[in-house]
Write an enzyme that holds these catalytic residues in place. Sequence first.
Site, PDB file in Angstrom:
ATOM      1  CD  GLU A 166      -3.034  -1.161   2.149  1.00 26.90           C
ATOM      2  OE1 GLU A 166      -2.765  -0.595   3.209  1.00 26.90           O
ATOM      3  OE2 GLU A 166      -4.092  -1.776   1.952  1.00 26.90           O
ATOM      4  CD  GLU A 181      -4.126  -6.115   2.722  1.00 25.60           C
ATOM      5  OE1 GLU A 181      -4.967  -5.475   3.382  1.00 25.60           O
ATOM      6  OE2 GLU A 181      -2.912  -5.893   2.763  1.00 25.60           O
TER       7      GLU A 181
HETATM    8  C1  BG6 Z   1      -4.705  -2.819   4.868  1.00 23.30           C
HETATM    9  C2  BG6 Z   1      -3.371  -3.306   5.373  1.00 23.30           C
HETATM   10  O1  BG6 Z   1      -4.658  -1.449   4.749  1.00 23.30           O
HETATM   11  O2  BG6 Z   1      -5.809  -3.021   5.673  1.00 23.30           O
HETATM   12  C3  BG6 Z   1      -3.435  -4.474   6.325  1.00 23.30           C
HETATM   13  O3  BG6 Z   1      -2.506  -3.641   4.311  1.00 23.30           O
HETATM   14  C4  BG6 Z   1      -4.597  -4.278   7.276  1.00 23.30           C
HETATM   15  O4  BG6 Z   1      -2.207  -4.606   6.979  1.00 23.30           O
HETATM   16  C5  BG6 Z   1      -5.878  -4.190   6.466  1.00 23.30           C
HETATM   17  O5  BG6 Z   1      -4.682  -5.293   8.238  1.00 23.30           O
HETATM   18  C6  BG6 Z   1      -7.138  -4.128   7.281  1.00 23.30           C
HETATM   19  O6  BG6 Z   1      -7.050  -3.121   8.236  1.00 23.30           O
HETATM   20  P1  BG6 Z   1      -7.275  -3.446   9.767  1.00 23.30           P
HETATM   21  O7  BG6 Z   1      -6.985  -2.205  10.471  1.00 23.30           O
HETATM   22  O8  BG6 Z   1      -8.687  -3.867   9.888  1.00 23.30           O
HETATM   23  O9  BG6 Z   1      -6.328  -4.537  10.105  1.00 23.30           O
END
Ligand code: BG6
Length: 490
Positions: free
Chosen positions: A199, A388
């Site tokens: 990111e 993700e």
């Molecule tokens: C993304 C990141 O922005 O969001 C992850 O790459 C992160 O590392 C994911 O875990 C979800 O965010 P969160 O705060 O719910 O873990």
Amino acid sequence: MGKFPKNFYWGGATAANQFEGGWDADGKGISVADCCTRGDVGTPRMVTYKTKDGQILAKEMFGLTVEDEVEFGCFEGYDYPTHRAVDFYHHYKEDIALLAELGIKMFRFSINWTRIFPTGIEDVPNEAGLIFYDNVLTELEKYQIEPLVTLQHFEMPVGLVNKWGGWKDGRTIKAFEKYTRTVGERYKGRIKYWITINELNGIESGPWGSAGLATMDEQVIAIAAKHQFLASASAVQILHEIDSSNQIGNMMAFGLGYPNTSNPNDVLQTWRKFNDSYFPSDVQVRGYYPSYKLKEYERKGINIALTEKECQLLNKGTVDFVTFSYYMSNNVSADPNVIEDSKGNFMGGVKNPYLKASDWGWQIDPIGLRVALNYVYDRYQLPIMIVENGLGALDEVEEDGRIYDPYRIDYLRSHIQEMAKAIYEDGVDLIGYMAWGCIDIIAASTGEMAKRYGFIYVDFQDDGGGNGERFRKESFSWYQNVIRSNGEEV
Ligand code: BG6
């Protein structure tokens, strides 16, 4: 529903700092994530440091600004969730066996830079750290799970921050190159798919985690971003040189925005917001800075002093495939009186009356994923991986010991259905889907354990309780079947 492509990479994703624990095991150094305290939905994470006169202080991670010379680190009396995380460091065999049972074809994880070069500055890598990933790869190979490895996922050595101020100093590029070459050579033939920096567009809103910056100064952030682009381009070249079959991707947090109204000012503002997502990918895919960003820098009086040599490096280090994270969408308004009360990873926005939100206020928008896929494919015409996607939710363990998570299944199902349409109705070249936090991990934004994404429940709690036991949730067998049927049965 049409079948997914034959060799589609159904997968799961993690990041070392949120997953491994073992924060000081076997010579590992401290990363920027290791200095962040636990927060929750209403309490920000803090970064801890020692001042010159020996005071120990903590300041908010998002928006971190520390003027004086300080030493960042971990100190007694603070609760640092990465230190234990879910202890993959000691559970990797069991965890990978569970992932194999789940049926995933690809596993995304990051190498913790600080296991290999504890402060980032050493000349010789830490052999124990290299052995750990040897072992992880051996387990993955046992089950024919393809690794997808991120080189930096919010884990730069704090040693580089204390010595040079993180990515704002160009010497960090050399440190990253050394690290890339070390792992590239060590794992040659074992890791084919790489992501350089997680990111990269997060650097403007979360400069601490992304780049080890303790400032919100836009000039410093722009220089640090340039150094990351150069390091990423260099990493692409190094990995190609080590093995020409290596495939290297970028990674962006995709912030999908809709104009809040049909007022052209809202439309224009939405276009600007998109550029925040696209900017790093534009550089990494096309090999040069986009005009809208250079003009923005010019307007703001930011000088990135881009040299001819740097331009050539960017041009030679373009990526082979494109990846992004997608969780939610938000509305965008140009009207300063419209309240931005909707949340997300890095980027919040205005609430959309057509969407529901998660317990953490992230709006759920599966059609938005199809839109995002089309936007990204139209723009770059390269194979895409979603690296993700998922729902962070509170899971309850029932009296019978089971975890029923239909809300997670609903979320994932609806997103996978839209992915299928993007492939079959729109022709997007999507090659993989990594469900985020396939085993429960701690959240990046809040550091909480309670915000769970996994198919596999880990019995660790935010108050330090739990014994780390792993349990299959209801979504486990659901995803197993999705993979088994290659997306036919969702
Ligand atoms: C993304 C990141 O922005 O969001 C992850 O790459 C992160 O590392 C994911 O875990 C979800 O965010 P969160 O705060 O719910 O873990």
